[in-house]
Every structure is written in structure tokens, then in C-alpha cells.
Design a protein around this motif. Structure first.
Motif, PDB file in Angstrom:
ATOM      1  N   ASP A  25      53.241  67.947  15.680  1.00 24.19           N
ATOM      2  CA  ASP A  25      52.913  67.488  13.946  1.00 24.19           C
ATOM      3  C   ASP A  25      53.802  66.767  13.422  1.00 24.19           C
ATOM      4  O   ASP A  25      53.576  65.512  13.022  1.00 24.19           O
ATOM      5  CB  ASP A  25      52.276  68.488  13.111  1.00 24.19           C
ATOM      6  N   ALA A  26      55.075  67.022  13.412  1.00 23.56           N
ATOM      7  CA  ALA A  26      56.151  66.566  13.005  1.00 23.56           C
ATOM      8  C   ALA A  26      56.592  65.098  13.564  1.00 23.56           C
ATOM      9  O   ALA A  26      56.497  63.848  12.937  1.00 23.56           O
ATOM     10  CB  ALA A  26      57.717  67.253  12.733  1.00 23.56           C
ATOM     11  N   ALA A  27      56.357  64.924  14.811  1.00 20.92           N
ATOM     12  CA  ALA A  27      56.465  63.510  15.574  1.00 20.92           C
ATOM     13  C   ALA A  27      55.237  62.729  15.331  1.00 20.92           C
ATOM     14  O   ALA A  27      55.483  61.514  14.987  1.00 20.92           O
ATOM     15  CB  ALA A  27      56.648  64.088  16.893  1.00 20.92           C
ATOM     16  N   PHE A  28      54.178  63.231  15.204  1.00 19.11           N
ATOM     17  CA  PHE A  28      52.982  62.534  15.095  1.00 19.11           C
ATOM     18  C   PHE A  28      53.093  61.834  13.626  1.00 19.11           C
ATOM     19  O   PHE A  28      52.986  60.701  13.470  1.00 19.11           O
ATOM     20  CB  PHE A  28      51.767  63.265  14.912  1.00 19.11           C
ATOM     21  N   ALA A  29      53.671  62.732  12.647  1.00 22.17           N
ATOM     22  CA  ALA A  29      53.707  62.146  11.153  1.00 22.17           C
ATOM     23  C   ALA A  29      54.564  60.765  11.225  1.00 22.17           C
ATOM     24  O   ALA A  29      54.463  59.806  10.642  1.00 22.17           O
ATOM     25  CB  ALA A  29      54.096  63.116  10.388  1.00 22.17           C
ATOM     26  N   VAL A  30      55.841  61.065  12.017  1.00 18.56           N
ATOM     27  CA  VAL A  30      56.901  59.889  11.688  1.00 18.56           C
ATOM     28  C   VAL A  30      56.298  58.731  12.735  1.00 18.56           C
ATOM     29  O   VAL A  30      56.289  57.699  12.194  1.00 18.56           O
ATOM     30  CB  VAL A  30      58.064  60.429  12.553  1.00 18.56           C
ATOM     31  N   PHE A  31      55.553  58.902  13.872  1.00 17.78           N
ATOM     32  CA  PHE A  31      55.057  57.736  14.710  1.00 17.78           C
ATOM     33  C   PHE A  31      53.846  57.191  13.820  1.00 17.78           C
ATOM     34  O   PHE A  31      53.708  56.020  13.789  1.00 17.78           O
ATOM     35  CB  PHE A  31      54.565  58.155  16.027  1.00 17.78           C
ATOM     36  N   GLN A  32      53.233  57.764  13.046  1.00 18.11           N
ATOM     37  CA  GLN A  32      52.011  57.457  12.178  1.00 18.11           C
ATOM     38  C   GLN A  32      52.458  56.469  11.377  1.00 18.11           C
ATOM     39  O   GLN A  32      52.147  55.331  10.990  1.00 18.11           O
ATOM     40  CB  GLN A  32      51.261  58.641  11.718  1.00 18.11           C
ATOM     41  N   ALA A  33      53.592  57.104  10.493  1.00 20.84           N
ATOM     42  CA  ALA A  33      54.084  56.173   9.483  1.00 20.84           C
ATOM     43  C   ALA A  33      54.763  54.894  10.027  1.00 20.84           C
ATOM     44  O   ALA A  33      54.569  53.628   9.322  1.00 20.84           O
ATOM     45  CB  ALA A  33      55.251  56.828   8.688  1.00 20.84           C
ATOM     46  N   LEU A  34      55.523  54.984  11.122  1.00 21.59           N
ATOM     47  CA  LEU A  34      56.187  53.648  11.533  1.00 21.59           C
ATOM     48  C   LEU A  34      55.252  52.853  12.176  1.00 21.59           C
ATOM     49  O   LEU A  34      55.225  51.468  12.011  1.00 21.59           O
ATOM     50  CB  LEU A  34      57.093  54.295  12.967  1.00 21.59           C
ATOM     51  N   HIS A  35      54.104  53.140  12.958  1.00 16.94           N
ATOM     52  CA  HIS A  35      52.816  52.575  13.295  1.00 16.94           C
ATOM     53  C   HIS A  35      52.358  51.569  12.300  1.00 16.94           C
ATOM     54  O   HIS A  35      52.228  50.404  12.288  1.00 16.94           O
ATOM     55  CB  HIS A  35      51.805  53.229  14.020  1.00 16.94           C
ATOM     56  N   LYS A  36      52.083  52.064  10.944  1.00 19.30           N
ATOM     57  CA  LYS A  36      51.489  51.560   9.817  1.00 19.30           C
ATOM     58  C   LYS A  36      52.491  50.744   9.440  1.00 19.30           C
ATOM     59  O   LYS A  36      51.854  49.470   9.228  1.00 19.30           O
ATOM     60  CB  LYS A  36      51.332  52.625   8.894  1.00 19.30           C
ATOM     61  N   TYR A  37      53.685  50.933   9.173  1.00 21.94           N
ATOM     62  CA  TYR A  37      54.600  49.875   8.479  1.00 21.94           C
ATOM     63  C   TYR A  37      54.815  48.768   9.518  1.00 21.94           C
ATOM     64  O   TYR A  37      55.085  47.714   8.992  1.00 21.94           O
ATOM     65  CB  TYR A  37      55.815  50.539   7.876  1.00 21.94           C
ATOM     66  N   CYS A  38      55.112  48.999  10.813  1.00 25.44           N
ATOM     67  CA  CYS A  38      55.028  47.903  11.647  1.00 25.44           C
ATOM     68  C   CYS A  38      53.801  47.163  11.677  1.00 25.44           C
ATOM     69  O   CYS A  38      54.089  45.836  11.683  1.00 25.44           O
ATOM     70  CB  CYS A  38      55.409  48.482  13.073  1.00 25.44           C
ATOM     71  N   ALA A  39      52.540  47.589  11.581  1.00 26.99           N
ATOM     72  CA  ALA A  39      51.412  46.761  11.521  1.00 26.99           C
ATOM     73  C   ALA A  39      51.343  45.961  10.124  1.00 26.99           C
ATOM     74  O   ALA A  39      51.184  44.754  10.131  1.00 26.99           O
ATOM     75  CB  ALA A  39      50.101  47.720  11.477  1.00 26.99           C
ATOM     76  N   TYR A  40      51.912  46.597   9.174  1.00 21.95           N
ATOM     77  CA  TYR A  40      51.838  45.582   7.993  1.00 21.95           C
ATOM     78  C   TYR A  40      53.049  44.445   7.888  1.00 21.95           C
ATOM     79  O   TYR A  40      52.790  43.394   7.440  1.00 21.95           O
ATOM     80  CB  TYR A  40      52.216  46.624   6.628  1.00 21.95           C
ATOM     81  N   LEU A  41      54.138  44.950   8.514  1.00 28.47           N
ATOM     82  CA  LEU A  41      55.188  43.966   8.546  1.00 28.47           C
ATOM     83  C   LEU A  41      54.592  42.728   9.680  1.00 28.47           C
ATOM     84  O   LEU A  41      54.889  41.872   9.429  1.00 28.47           O
ATOM     85  CB  LEU A  41      56.330  44.428   9.330  1.00 28.47           C
ATOM     86  N   LEU A  42      53.905  43.158  10.823  1.00 26.47           N
ATOM     87  CA  LEU A  42      53.464  42.162  11.462  1.00 26.47           C
ATOM     88  C   LEU A  42      52.523  41.248  10.893  1.00 26.47           C
ATOM     89  O   LEU A  42      52.383  39.829  10.951  1.00 26.47           O
ATOM     90  CB  LEU A  42      52.636  43.018  12.745  1.00 26.47           C
ATOM     91  N   LEU A  43      51.490  41.906   9.983  1.00 30.31           N
ATOM     92  CA  LEU A  43      50.658  41.094   9.353  1.00 30.31           C
ATOM     93  C   LEU A  43      51.444  40.057   8.269  1.00 30.31           C
ATOM     94  O   LEU A  43      50.825  38.909   8.168  1.00 30.31           O
ATOM     95  CB  LEU A  43      49.759  42.000   8.389  1.00 30.31           C
ATOM     96  N   ALA A  44      52.333  40.551   7.730  1.00 33.04           N
ATOM     97  CA  ALA A  44      53.120  39.829   6.763  1.00 33.04           C
ATOM     98  C   ALA A  44      53.807  38.538   7.618  1.00 33.04           C
ATOM     99  O   ALA A  44      53.735  37.535   7.240  1.00 33.04           O
ATOM    100  CB  ALA A  44      54.221  40.585   5.920  1.00 33.04           C
ATOM    101  N   CYS A  45      54.512  38.767   8.816  1.00 33.81           N
ATOM    102  CA  CYS A  45      54.985  37.860   9.485  1.00 33.81           C
ATOM    103  C   CYS A  45      53.930  36.818  10.067  1.00 33.81           C
ATOM    104  O   CYS A  45      53.881  35.708  10.043  1.00 33.81           O
ATOM    105  CB  CYS A  45      55.322  38.410  10.911  1.00 33.81           C
TER     106      CYS A  45
END
Length: 189
Positions: free
Chosen positions: A142-162
Motif C-alpha cells: 500500500d505504501a509503495a502504491f501511494a508513492v507511485f500513484q503520486a509520482l505518476h500523477k505529478y509526472c502526468a501534470y508536468l508532461l501536460l505543462a511541457c
């Protein structure tokens, strides 16, 4: 026939790179829209049951296409168009950095999505079209899932900004600079 500049380099990107560019653009924007829709819906919404597996498999497809893109850029490196000489130094650096970040994020974001799906306890795996499930190599947590979920989300936002910055730069040179030597859009059409 490919147009060639006075330097001997192509004025346009090779057809394979142009097709791949637009295919990736459509897939990435579709995946980001799908991700927004899915995460805003109730977990047991019947639509989500269709969207999640498709989001996963198209995410893997984007990752594979990013690898193909890198291979083609390496293969055609000698004939790819240079940045227009009329661009200011800061515009060249910003363009170069944005394009590199887009490439990196099209590799990283799907990997983080895979890691998220692979690590979730009681997850349903990661399908890929005709393969029922991609092997999951991460331990369930569960802990790893939460970290990967947050990173996936923020990378997607950064990708959209780029992507927004990439499109804004292209449109700036197309419209404000009135085309001319700095108009880079025809190179990708």
C-alpha cells in the motif's frame, strides 16, 4: 522527395518521425484526459471498469512508442533539421529542454503507472492488448502504491505543462513571428 536546406540537412522531419509525433500526441492527450476522468469518478463506476485497463495498455503503448521515437531520432540524427538560426539562444535552450523533458516523461510516466498498478495489493494486473497481463515484478505494498500513484500523477501534470509550452512555442513562432524562418510547424507536418 525530401526538401533539403543549404546545409544539406532536411527541412522537414522524416515521415516516420512525423507520424510517430502526432500519434504519440493524440495518445498522450487521450491518456491524460482519461486519467482525469477516471480519478474523478467513483471507484466502482461501470465506465471506470472499461477505462482503467485501456488506460494501462495504452500507457504501455506510449512507452513503447517513446522507445521507437528515440531509436528513430538516433537513426536519423544526421539528417534531422537544426533549430532555426533566427531563434534566440534562450529560445533554443528552452525548446531543447522542453523536448527532452517530454521524451523523458513519456518514458517515466508510463513506468510509474506500471509500478503503481504492479504494487497495488489485490490489483487486477496490467493488461497489454493480446497479452492478458504484463508480468508484475514489484512486491505488493500500500505504501509503495501511494508513492507511485503520486509520482505518476505529478509526472502526468508536468508532461501536460511541457506539452502546453511546446504548443505555445510553436504557435508563437507561427503567429507572432509571422512564419518565416522561425516557423517550425511545417517541419512536423
Amino acid at each position: 522527395m525530401t526538401e533539403v536546406s543549404r546545409t544539406g540537412r532536411s527541412v522537414r522531419y522524416p515521415v516516420s518521425i512525423r507520424i510517430l509525433h502526432w500519434l504519440r500526441a493524440i495518445l498522450i492527450l487521450g491518456l491524460i484526459a482519461c486519467g482525469w476522468y477516471m480519478t474523478g469518478r467513483a471507484e466502482f463506476d461501470p465506465t471506470a471498469g472499461i477505462l482503467y485497463p485501456n488506460h494501462k495498455q495504452f500507457g504501455i503503448l506510449v512507452w513503447l512508442l517513446a522507445l521507437v521515437h528515440l531509436t528513430l531520432r538516433w537513426r536519423y540524427h544526421a539528417v534531422l533539421p537544426h533549430k532555426p538560426a533566427a531563434l534566440k539562444a534562450w529560445e533554443k535552450r528552452l525548446s531543447h529542454g522542453t523536448q527532452r523533458l517530454i521524451i523523458a516523461l513519456t518514458l517515466l510516466t508510463p513506468l510509474l503507472g506500471y509500478a503503481m498498478s504492479s504494487s497495488i495489493p489485490d490489483g487486477d494486473g496490467v493488461p497489454f492488448f493480446f497479452i492478458s497481463h504484463v508480468p508484475e515484478i514489484l512486491p505488493k505494498s500500500d505504501a509503495a502504491f501511494a508513492v507511485f500513484q503520486a509520482l505518476h500523477k505529478y509526472c502526468a501534470y508536468l508532461l501536460l505543462a511541457c506539452i502546453a509550452l511546446h504548443v505555445a512555442g510553436t504557435m508563437k513562432h507561427r503567429l507572432d513571428d509571422k512564419g518565416g524562418e522561425t516557423d517550425v510547424l511545417p517541419r512536423m507536418l
